[in-house]
Design an enzyme around this catalytic site. Structure first.
Site, PDB file in Angstrom:
ATOM      1  N   SER A 181      39.105 -21.437 -41.983  1.00 24.61           N
ATOM      2  CA  SER A 181      38.611 -20.073 -41.926  1.00 24.61           C
ATOM      3  C   SER A 181      37.100 -20.032 -42.147  1.00 24.61           C
ATOM      4  O   SER A 181      36.337 -20.608 -41.384  1.00 24.61           O
ATOM      5  CB  SER A 181      39.375 -19.227 -42.949  1.00 24.61           C
ATOM      6  OG  SER A 181      39.066 -17.879 -42.833  1.00 24.61           O
ATOM      7  N   GLU A 293      47.152 -16.007 -37.524  1.00 24.79           N
ATOM      8  CA  GLU A 293      46.899 -17.281 -36.853  1.00 24.79           C
ATOM      9  C   GLU A 293      46.880 -17.120 -35.339  1.00 24.79           C
ATOM     10  O   GLU A 293      46.135 -17.830 -34.644  1.00 24.79           O
ATOM     11  CB  GLU A 293      47.933 -18.324 -37.261  1.00 24.79           C
ATOM     12  CG  GLU A 293      47.561 -19.733 -36.853  1.00 24.79           C
ATOM     13  CD  GLU A 293      46.303 -20.249 -37.543  1.00 24.79           C
ATOM     14  OE1 GLU A 293      45.753 -21.277 -37.085  1.00 24.79           O
ATOM     15  OE2 GLU A 293      45.868 -19.637 -38.549  1.00 24.79           O
ATOM     16  N   HIS A 325      48.892 -19.029 -40.499  1.00 27.36           N
ATOM     17  CA  HIS A 325      47.648 -18.970 -41.267  1.00 27.36           C
ATOM     18  C   HIS A 325      48.010 -19.281 -42.710  1.00 27.36           C
ATOM     19  O   HIS A 325      48.158 -18.401 -43.560  1.00 27.36           O
ATOM     20  CB  HIS A 325      47.031 -17.579 -41.139  1.00 27.36           C
ATOM     21  CG  HIS A 325      45.536 -17.576 -41.256  1.00 27.36           C
ATOM     22  ND1 HIS A 325      44.719 -18.055 -40.274  1.00 27.36           N
ATOM     23  CD2 HIS A 325      44.712 -17.145 -42.243  1.00 27.36           C
ATOM     24  CE1 HIS A 325      43.453 -17.918 -40.627  1.00 27.36           C
ATOM     25  NE2 HIS A 325      43.420 -17.384 -41.832  1.00 27.36           N
TER      26      HIS A 325
END
Length: 346
Positions: A181, A293, A325
């Site tokens: 991220s 995600e 994610h």
């Protein structure tokens, strides 16, 4: 049907606003992950931020030539790196004879040199707010990046770099950097502007075009949610400082530097280990981690198109069929990346 459609639309809007920035709370770590007694605290003074802790895990064979920086996500704590707390990736790196450098802290910092300490509407931290809760309730609290200006890029590429050389003998050249991220975007930034230090950079579920329409406001919401930080204190809108942070903009530098890149995002579908947990936790992980995600994948694919349009030959792309994610995804991606990184550092 109409209710289902509305729910999907709402989820899509929420995900679009919160994008692939790591806003989903980190998912449950594997059982082997936790504080590693083999790692040690390494304190270095920043002239702007004061004493900064970094966790170090030495390579198994004792070499000092192969070094990688593992960068955290937006919810980085002041206690321990998520890579150590939520995965066993540091241990795997060390077993592969790579020295692991894990900066601790920098919540919502993007590992950047900020324009000013974070505040809102000119109100200094500590003037209002509650010490409980999260997100917007923390906006006026003091703390890292609020009582002082974040100066992370300078710290990582100057004070920490040379302290590692002088005190531990670590090679300050041809290091690697990777992160999830926020940390993925930052790894590319470090490599673009400090090519002598970083010959390899990896981005997992990164947001790699922060100047796209709506991205700045999405990042604004993300930073408020992750500790109550103000994006305007980081970089003025659309100016040189902001554009300097955008991988989509500085992509030509990554090609010119011949930096080896590993660019990855999951599909938004769960892996088997995401389903092997209690039903409620699995459902929560899927509902939050799936849309985030999926958007990370779209964002990363856009960067891929940009690099391909420039004729880049220095990139490995990884788009596995499953991956939310979540730390489960990022841990597995690190496993896939390590052989390539190992061949391109030191």
């Amino acid at each position: 049907m109409r209710g289902t459609s509305l729910m999907r639309s709402a989820l899509g809007l929420a995900a679009a606003l919160l994008l692939p920035l790591g806003l989903a709370a980190p998912m449950a770590p594997p059982a082997a992950a936790a504080f590693d007694p083999a790692a040690f605290d390494f304190w270095v003074d920043s002239p702007v931020m004061g004493p900064i802790k970094t966790r170090i895990l030495r390579a198994a064979d004792g070499n000092t030539n192969r070094v990688v920086y593992a960068l955290d996500g937006m919810r980085a704590t002041e206690i321990i790196s998520g890579w150590e707390n939520d995965t066993n990736v540091p241990q795997v790196l060390a077993a592969n004879n790579i020295n692991v450098v894990m900066p601790v802290g920098g919540q919502s910092s993007f590992y950047a040199d900020w324009n000013a300490p974070s505040n809102f509407f000119g109100v200094p931290p500590g003037s209002a707010g509650s010490s409980s809760g999260s997100g917007a309730t923390e906006a006026f609290l003091s703390g890292p990046g609020k009582s002082y200006r974040y100066d992370w890029e300078s710290f990582l590429t100057n004070q920490l770099r040379w302290a590692l050389r002088d005190r531990l003998g670590f090679n300050p050249y041809r290091n690697g950097a990777f992160g999830l991220s926020m940390g993925g975007s930052a790894a590319l930034t470090l490599a673009a502007y400090h090519p002598d230090q970083f010959s390899f950079a990896g981005s997992f579920s990164g947001y790699l075009n922060i100047s796209a329409p709506g991205m700045r406001e999405a990042i604004r919401l993300a930073m408020v949610d992750a500790g109550g930080y103000n994006v305007d204190a980081m970089a003025p809108p659309w100016g040189p400082q902001w554009l300097r942070m955008d991988p989509f903009v500085f992509a030509p530098s990554l090609i010119a530097n011949n930096t080896r890149l590993w660019i990855a995002a999951g599909s938004g579908l769960p892996m088997q280990q995401d389903l092997e947990i209690p039903f409620g936790a699995a459902a929560d992980r899927l509902v939050r981690g799936g849309p985030l995600e999926a958007l990370a994948l779209a964002n990363t694919r856009a960067f891929q198109v940009r690099m391909m349009s420039l004729g880049a030959q220095n990139v490995v792309y990884s788009f596995p069929n499953a991956g939310l994610h979540a730390w489960t995804n990022w841990q597995e991606e690190a496993y896939r990346m390590i052989p390539d990184m190992s061949a391109n550092i030191g």
